[in-house]
Design a protein around this motif. Structure first.
Motif, PDB file in Angstrom:
ATOM      1  N   GLU A 126       0.859  -1.192   0.000  1.00  0.00           N
ATOM      2  CA  GLU A 126       0.000   0.000   0.000  1.00  0.00           C
ATOM      3  C   GLU A 126       0.895   1.242   0.000  1.00  0.00           C
TER       4      GLU A 126
ATOM      5  N   ASN B  78      -6.365   7.403  -7.543  1.00  0.00           N
ATOM      6  CA  ASN B  78      -7.477   7.171  -8.470  1.00  0.00           C
ATOM      7  C   ASN B  78      -7.483   8.191  -9.608  1.00  0.00           C
TER       8      ASN B  78
ATOM      9  N   HIS C 215     -21.717   6.282   3.479  1.00  0.00           N
ATOM     10  CA  HIS C 215     -23.108   6.702   3.679  1.00  0.00           C
ATOM     11  C   HIS C 215     -23.889   5.469   4.097  1.00  0.00           C
TER      12      HIS C 215
ATOM     13  N   CYS D 128     -16.204   8.722   3.092  1.00  0.00           N
ATOM     14  CA  CYS D 128     -16.813   7.679   2.267  1.00  0.00           C
ATOM     15  C   CYS D 128     -18.199   7.276   2.738  1.00  0.00           C
TER      16      CYS D 128
ATOM     17  N   GLN E 110     -12.863  -1.490  -7.789  1.00  0.00           N
ATOM     18  CA  GLN E 110     -13.896  -0.710  -8.473  1.00  0.00           C
ATOM     19  C   GLN E 110     -13.604  -0.514  -9.962  1.00  0.00           C
TER      20      GLN E 110
ATOM     21  N   GLY F 166     -18.220   1.133  -5.177  1.00  0.00           N
ATOM     22  CA  GLY F 166     -18.822   0.877  -3.865  1.00  0.00           C
ATOM     23  C   GLY F 166     -18.016  -0.167  -3.107  1.00  0.00           C
ATOM     24  N   LEU F 167     -18.193  -0.165  -1.791  1.00  0.00           N
ATOM     25  CA  LEU F 167     -17.429  -1.093  -0.951  1.00  0.00           C
ATOM     26  C   LEU F 167     -17.712  -2.554  -1.306  1.00  0.00           C
TER      27      LEU F 167
HETATM   28  C1  LIG Z   1     -17.330  10.546  -1.220  1.00  0.00           C
HETATM   29  C2  LIG Z   1     -17.492   9.059  -1.354  1.00  0.00           C
HETATM   30  C3  LIG Z   1     -18.635   8.450  -0.895  1.00  0.00           C
HETATM   31  C4  LIG Z   1     -18.794   7.067  -1.019  1.00  0.00           C
HETATM   32  N1  LIG Z   1     -19.869   6.476  -0.442  1.00  0.00           N
HETATM   33  C5  LIG Z   1     -19.957   5.130  -0.443  1.00  0.00           C
HETATM   34  C6  LIG Z   1     -20.970   4.474   0.308  1.00  0.00           C
HETATM   35  O1  LIG Z   1     -21.762   5.085   1.002  1.00  0.00           O
HETATM   36  N2  LIG Z   1     -21.048   3.117   0.229  1.00  0.00           N
HETATM   37  C7  LIG Z   1     -20.181   2.381  -0.506  1.00  0.00           C
HETATM   38  O2  LIG Z   1     -20.305   1.156  -0.533  1.00  0.00           O
HETATM   39  N3  LIG Z   1     -19.188   2.986  -1.215  1.00  0.00           N
HETATM   40  C8  LIG Z   1     -19.049   4.330  -1.184  1.00  0.00           C
HETATM   41  N4  LIG Z   1     -18.033   4.947  -1.855  1.00  0.00           N
HETATM   42  C9  LIG Z   1     -17.218   4.177  -2.818  1.00  0.00           C
HETATM   43  C10 LIG Z   1     -16.139   3.321  -2.177  1.00  0.00           C
HETATM   44  O3  LIG Z   1     -15.443   4.061  -1.217  1.00  0.00           O
HETATM   45  C11 LIG Z   1     -15.161   2.873  -3.274  1.00  0.00           C
HETATM   46  O4  LIG Z   1     -15.849   2.402  -4.410  1.00  0.00           O
HETATM   47  C12 LIG Z   1     -14.263   1.731  -2.749  1.00  0.00           C
HETATM   48  O5  LIG Z   1     -13.707   2.101  -1.502  1.00  0.00           O
HETATM   49  C13 LIG Z   1     -13.158   1.452  -3.766  1.00  0.00           C
HETATM   50  O6  LIG Z   1     -12.297   0.464  -3.246  1.00  0.00           O
HETATM   51  P1  LIG Z   1     -11.066  -0.104  -4.062  1.00  0.00           P
HETATM   52  O7  LIG Z   1     -10.316  -0.973  -3.119  1.00  0.00           O
HETATM   53  O8  LIG Z   1     -11.532  -0.676  -5.340  1.00  0.00           O
HETATM   54  O9  LIG Z   1     -10.176   1.159  -4.482  1.00  0.00           O
HETATM   55  P2  LIG Z   1      -9.377   2.233  -3.556  1.00  0.00           P
HETATM   56  O10 LIG Z   1     -10.138   2.525  -2.323  1.00  0.00           O
HETATM   57  O11 LIG Z   1      -9.041   3.349  -4.462  1.00  0.00           O
HETATM   58  O12 LIG Z   1      -8.077   1.464  -3.142  1.00  0.00           O
HETATM   59  C14 LIG Z   1      -6.940   1.399  -3.966  1.00  0.00           C
HETATM   60  C15 LIG Z   1      -5.713   1.383  -3.053  1.00  0.00           C
HETATM   61  O13 LIG Z   1      -4.568   1.181  -3.848  1.00  0.00           O
HETATM   62  C16 LIG Z   1      -3.519   2.029  -3.386  1.00  0.00           C
HETATM   63  N5  LIG Z   1      -2.597   2.237  -4.508  1.00  0.00           N
HETATM   64  C17 LIG Z   1      -2.859   2.893  -5.668  1.00  0.00           C
HETATM   65  N6  LIG Z   1      -1.775   2.858  -6.484  1.00  0.00           N
HETATM   66  C18 LIG Z   1      -0.838   2.151  -5.809  1.00  0.00           C
HETATM   67  C19 LIG Z   1       0.504   1.773  -6.131  1.00  0.00           C
HETATM   68  N7  LIG Z   1       1.070   2.125  -7.291  1.00  0.00           N
HETATM   69  N8  LIG Z   1       1.206   1.066  -5.207  1.00  0.00           N
HETATM   70  C20 LIG Z   1       0.640   0.709  -4.012  1.00  0.00           C
HETATM   71  N9  LIG Z   1      -0.616   1.063  -3.654  1.00  0.00           N
HETATM   72  C21 LIG Z   1      -1.345   1.768  -4.556  1.00  0.00           C
HETATM   73  C22 LIG Z   1      -4.248   3.278  -2.956  1.00  0.00           C
HETATM   74  O14 LIG Z   1      -3.462   4.051  -2.055  1.00  0.00           O
HETATM   75  C23 LIG Z   1      -5.501   2.697  -2.316  1.00  0.00           C
HETATM   76  O15 LIG Z   1      -5.319   2.443  -0.955  1.00  0.00           O
HETATM   77  C24 LIG Z   1     -17.815   6.306  -1.688  1.00  0.00           C
HETATM   78  C25 LIG Z   1     -16.648   6.921  -2.130  1.00  0.00           C
HETATM   79  C26 LIG Z   1     -16.472   8.278  -1.946  1.00  0.00           C
HETATM   80  C27 LIG Z   1     -15.173   8.896  -2.340  1.00  0.00           C
END
Ligand SMILES: Cc1cc2nc3c(=O)[nH]c(=O)nc-3n(C[C@H](O)[C@H](O)[C@H](O)COP(=O)(O)OP(=O)(O)OC[C@H]3O[C@@H](n4cnc5c(N)ncnc54)[C@H](O)[C@@H]3O)c2cc1C
Length: 507
Positions: free
Chosen positions: A35, A429, A59, A57, A463, A470-471
């Motif tokens: 990470e 992102n 809701h 994040c 995502q 979403g989570l």
């Molecule tokens: C304002 C807001 C409101 C939201 N509300 C909701 C909600 O109510 N309910 C819900 O379910 N979802 C909600 N979401 C969406 C949800 O937060 C995301 O869709 C989900 O967290 C995405 O997860 P992910 O693991 O796919 O990506 P990310 O959370 O983007 O994780 C990717 C990870 O990879 C790491 N990374 C990136 N590049 C590298 C690299 N080169 N080397 C090492 N590490 C790296 C990043 O630091 C990050 O930690 C919301 C999001 C936002 C911003």
């Protein structure tokens, strides 16, 4: 023991990377999550300023209710029973400057009564909306990693709902809004990304809330992340922080490890990217393993917006406020060149006692923008102007809040502003998007392929392969990836909650 096929490097410690880590550990793999930030969560993030915690994040979390869709899958990756969920009665209150308002209740009966009271002329469309909410609340999500045999019963039960799904997924929120004449009801379905997305997305959310299966957990998204991290630690997994991956190493068409910023290389039998999709494909893999469809998607498809968040620590008891208020403005607020907003929302976190001392309240305001370059360039080239712009936006937001809650300005103890540049810096992102690909009418929730042409021993999760994000997209994409790896390695995939854990293979 032969370690071949037994070690997995996971790039990214957001929800998807962490879910993949748990599934892989449960199947006996050695796992290292890399990470780049100094804490896990990615977009599932909050931060502390003095006595206040500001959530960005959470809701609602689909799967919060025992027995509901997705609950069992959350139990596979963490002890979700440790989390305390609340189900606010109100989703939001839409308000005009002249004092008119409409409350969107989470319970469908209450919502129906409120909408009929306010807009009896829209009775036909309102009853149709409520019928749709009730029907979708019964819908059981299919498990993409489980195959037909495990899903056929759900498919059979859902069959009568398919025509409704098809109808609602073909129109966007703005088109759906046209069936109402009431301006506030119209605005609920047509503002911002909700108006651009397929109408099915918002109505599904209302359905899950009505069912009580989309609660908010006390402590916000980081509370969920922490219980998954605890599980990873108890299973012997490792999350390495401040470890930015620059390159995925490929030999003879197979991923064999990664190279970190600074040059260190890490070898493994499998590589999973749970990081930003664009940088995975175009930077870490140099754009070499792209299908025509993927290339087109990254060239043409719309993403969820980026945003600024103005967070305020207020030394006032604001428990009389709704959990969320969407304020329609008399005159627009200018966020940046390209984003003039006609409405802004406030979240009053009085329902989460862990976010502020008694008698105080954490308040956040979400300001969508697609002009991420304005903020990244300003931050890189002119830090003084960047700070001044953040202050200007904060002042404008505080002025709007002061009109709504007279006297609040003098009780503000903490002001914090994050921008698209913050999101890009902390999560990587692309374009600072909040949730990846927008679900557009007709496109549906169908995931993108999790493998790449010409590259073996590599999977993508998160995502960027699950439109709508979403989570739960973390769970939904991690499970099939690890299952496929297990199938390849002929390792049993036994990950249900309480399953006996395999001993990690010796290195
Ligand atoms: C304002 C807001 C409101 C939201 N509300 C909701 C909600 O109510 N309910 C819900 O379910 N979802 C909600 N979401 C969406 C949800 O937060 C995301 O869709 C989900 O967290 C995405 O997860 P992910 O693991 O796919 O990506 P990310 O959370 O983007 O994780 C990717 C990870 O990879 C790491 N990374 C990136 N590049 C590298 C690299 N080169 N080397 C090492 N590490 C790296 C990043 O630091 C990050 O930690 C919301 C999001 C936002 C911003």
């Amino acid at each position: 023991m032969n370690p071949k096929g037994r070690s997995i490097t996971i790039i990214g410690g957001g929800i998807a990377g962490l879910c993949a880590a748990v599934y892989a550990l449960k199947c006996g793999y050695q796992v290292e999550v890399l990470e780049m930030h100094d804490m896990a969560g990615g977009l599932a993030m909050s931060w502390r300023r003095g006595p206040y915690t500001f959530e960005t994040c959470l809701h609602w979390l689909l799967g919060s209710k025992p027995g509901g869709s997705f609950h069992e899958q959350w139990r596979e990756v963490c002890d979700i029973g440790k989390l305390v969920f609340v189900n606010p009665q109100e989703l939001t209150c839409i308000e005009t400057a002249s004092g008119d308002s409409l409350t969107i209740y989470t319970n469908a009966d209450r919502l129906e009564a409120e909408l009929l009271r306010r807009a009896p002329q829209d009775a036909v469309a309102i009853r149709d909306l409520i019928r749709s909410i009730r029907a979708l609340a019964k819908f059981r999500m299919i498990d993409p990693s489980a195959g037909f045999s495990a899903n056929w019963l759900n498919l059979l039960r859902d069959l009568p709902i398919f025509p409704l799904l098809r109808k609602l997924s073909r129109i966007n929120g703005r088109e759906y809004a046209r069936r109402f004449s009431d301006p506030l009801l119209r605005s609920f379905f047509s503002e911002g990304d909700i108006g651009r997305m397929s109408a099915i997305a918002m109505i599904f959310s209302l359905a899950w809330m009505h069912e009580g299966n989309a609660g908010y957990c006390i402590g916000g998204s980081q509370a969920l992340i922490r219980v998954i991290e605890e599980n990873i630690a108890s299973l012997g997994g490792r999350i390495r922080f401040n470890a930015k991956v620059e390159r995925i190493l490929v030999e003879n068409g197979a991923a064999v490890g990664v190279e970190l910023a600074g040059g260190e290389t890490i070898q493994s039998d499998w590589v999973i990217s749970a990081a930003d999709g664009r940088s995975t494909l175009f930077d870490m893999l140099g754009g070499k393993y792209l299908s025509g469809t993927t290339r087109k998607m990254y060239a043409e498809k719309d993403l969820f917006t980026s945003y600024l968040q103005v967070s305020l620590g207020v030394a006032l008891d604001l428990s009389a406020q709704p959990p969320m208020a969407s304020c329609i403005l008399d005159s627009p607020i200018t966020v940046d060149p390209g984003a003039d907003l006609r409405s802004i929302s406030f979240r009053f976190f009085h329902f989460d006692p862990s976010f502020a001392p008694p008698g105080h309240c954490a308040v956040t305001s979400f300001l969508p923008t697609r002009n991420f370059t304005y903020w990244t360039e300003l931050r890189d080239n002119d830090p003084v102007a960047y700070r001044a712009e953040k202050q200007r936006v904060a002042d404008a937001v505080i002025a709007i809040l002061e009109k709504r809650v007279p006297g609040v300005r003098s009780a503000i103890e903490v002001v914090d502003v994050s921008t698209p540049a913050t999101i890009i810096r902390y999560t990587g992102n692309w374009k600072g998007t909040m949730e990846g690909w927008l679900i557009e009418p007709g496109a549906g929730f169908r995931p993108l392929p999790n493998t790449l042409p010409g590259l073996s021993n590599f999977y993508m999760v998160g995502q960027w392969i699950a439109p709508g994000g979403g989570l739960p997209s973390g769970l939904m994409t991690a499970r099939p990836a690890i299952k496929a790896i297990c199938q390849h390695d002929r390792v049993p995939f036994d990950v249900h909650a309480g399953a006996p854990h395999h001993q990690p293979a010796a290195a």
